[in-house]
Design a protein around this motif. Sequence first.
Motif, PDB file in Angstrom:
ATOM      1  N   HIS A  35       0.819  -1.211   0.000  1.00 23.94           N
ATOM      2  CA  HIS A  35       0.000   0.000   0.000  1.00 23.94           C
ATOM      3  C   HIS A  35       0.858   1.268   0.000  1.00 23.94           C
ATOM      4  O   HIS A  35       0.585   2.224   0.748  1.00 23.94           O
ATOM      5  N   LEU A  36       1.901   1.254  -0.816  1.00 23.88           N
ATOM      6  CA  LEU A  36       2.729   2.447  -0.961  1.00 23.88           C
ATOM      7  C   LEU A  36       1.988   3.480  -1.802  1.00 23.88           C
ATOM      8  O   LEU A  36       1.051   3.162  -2.537  1.00 23.88           O
ATOM      9  N   SER A  37       2.420   4.733  -1.726  1.00 19.47           N
ATOM     10  CA  SER A  37       1.749   5.780  -2.489  1.00 19.47           C
ATOM     11  C   SER A  37       1.927   5.579  -3.999  1.00 19.47           C
ATOM     12  O   SER A  37       1.020   5.849  -4.771  1.00 19.47           O
ATOM     13  N   ALA A  88      16.583  -5.703   2.118  1.00 16.32           N
ATOM     14  CA  ALA A  88      15.724  -4.805   1.334  1.00 16.32           C
ATOM     15  C   ALA A  88      14.263  -5.223   1.448  1.00 16.32           C
ATOM     16  O   ALA A  88      13.359  -4.378   1.566  1.00 16.32           O
ATOM     17  N   THR A  89      14.019  -6.535   1.413  1.00 12.14           N
ATOM     18  CA  THR A  89      12.655  -7.049   1.541  1.00 12.14           C
ATOM     19  C   THR A  89      12.045  -6.650   2.879  1.00 12.14           C
ATOM     20  O   THR A  89      10.872  -6.277   2.971  1.00 12.14           O
ATOM     21  N   GLY A  93       8.314  -0.462   2.693  1.00 11.62           N
ATOM     22  CA  GLY A  93       7.152   0.097   3.369  1.00 11.62           C
ATOM     23  C   GLY A  93       7.422   0.544   4.793  1.00 11.62           C
ATOM     24  O   GLY A  93       6.519   1.054   5.458  1.00 11.62           O
ATOM     25  N   ILE A  94       8.654   0.354   5.275  1.00 12.12           N
ATOM     26  CA  ILE A  94       8.992   0.721   6.651  1.00 12.12           C
ATOM     27  C   ILE A  94      10.041   1.826   6.673  1.00 12.12           C
ATOM     28  O   ILE A  94       9.866   2.844   7.343  1.00 12.12           O
ATOM     29  N   ILE A  99      17.050   4.361   1.307  1.00 12.50           N
ATOM     30  CA  ILE A  99      17.726   3.237   1.961  1.00 12.50           C
ATOM     31  C   ILE A  99      17.388   1.931   1.250  1.00 12.50           C
ATOM     32  O   ILE A  99      18.262   1.074   1.042  1.00 12.50           O
ATOM     33  N   LEU A 100      16.136   1.789   0.838  1.00 13.09           N
ATOM     34  CA  LEU A 100      15.731   0.606   0.080  1.00 13.09           C
ATOM     35  C   LEU A 100      16.516   0.492  -1.222  1.00 13.09           C
ATOM     36  O   LEU A 100      17.014  -0.590  -1.581  1.00 13.09           O
TER      37      LEU A 100
END
Length: 406
Positions: A35-37, A88-89, A93-94, A99-100
Amino acid sequence: MSNRRIGEFLTAAVLVRCMDAGATVGMVLLCTASHLSSPLRTAGLVGAALTAPHALGFLSAPLLDRGADPRRIVAAAAALFATLLAAATTVVGIWPLPILLLLAAAAGSAGPMLTGGLSGLADRCDPDARTGRMPGLDALTYGLAATGAPVVVSALAAVVSPRGGLLALCALGLVGALLILRLPAERSSPTPLRVAAQPAPPRDDTARTTGAARAGPVAIWGDVRLRRVALLTWLGAFVVAAALLAGMSLAQSTGPGRGGWVAAAFGLGGLVGGLALTARPLQLAPERGMVLFVGALAPVLVVAACLGARFAILVASFAVLGVLVAPQTVLSLTARGEYAPPEARGSVFVTVAGTKVAFSSAGTATAGLGAAWGSSSTLLAVAALAFAASALGCVSMPRSARVAAR
């Protein structure tokens, strides 16, 4: 003994390359479910971060030629890829997007070792290199990974979760890394040069400037045969990647969800081609074979462009395309093994493989940017490029190379 070693190599290669091939698909599923933008934008950026570092594979490639045990280097790269991909996984979303992307790019930097680096270890597993079966078996692992990885990660995403599916791929990659350490420490027998009828062209003196740890790009450019095969490998990858995106887009225009069938048909064709070459190895000189099979892409793409409105014909065309890509992989691997100087063999394998991924990414990007032209026009354009590359390769080859057979 040799069958056991070959089995260990195939298992390790499939596990490691499934992790590599399924990473982008898993990230798309995970970003969508988080549910990312802008999930697709995020997934695209992460996918680019995973693949873009392959273009810099030549920087790490000399480690294989300088290291006392290349197995440890390739195994460490697989473990590093698995660890960073798992990190990365976990942060999707956190943690913030930069950074990802940093974690994904760091994982991608180990990618060339999972392709060309692992291929450089293949002939250690076959004591009778004259059979010529290892390049075909190695190519088969690419087909198995490309076909199986999306299915595995999609199934796990549905049963467990997208995050769980990606973490499972990382675990498989770690198992593959351990199996790489079980491969033979030395080559079982020297790989013979099977193009005896073709005189070796003089090497460019610049290829000797790096001494025993000769850099991959210099070694490739210093041998006209290796340079020709590498260029055809890269152009073929560009053409196929652009065609695949255009074909999937064309299929979507005939009905929702049909683009996936085109990708599946292409993967299945590559798998069938790999199996056929394993049973019956090619008897073509790498240069001549690459010219033939890159040129053979053109008529298939023309059929797809002109008759692609008929979904069945479009799917069949991409299945044939997958079959034609399999021998290109085998011939490219064979050329690297036979033409590369011994002191730079690992560098050549990694450099060609990494650059091939970069060309594939460029092909996908080009097809995406050219979406306004229409999918059929894109297919015709890359068909023309394949034909031109094949024609130029044929004209530039000495007559002896055009008629020589291995």
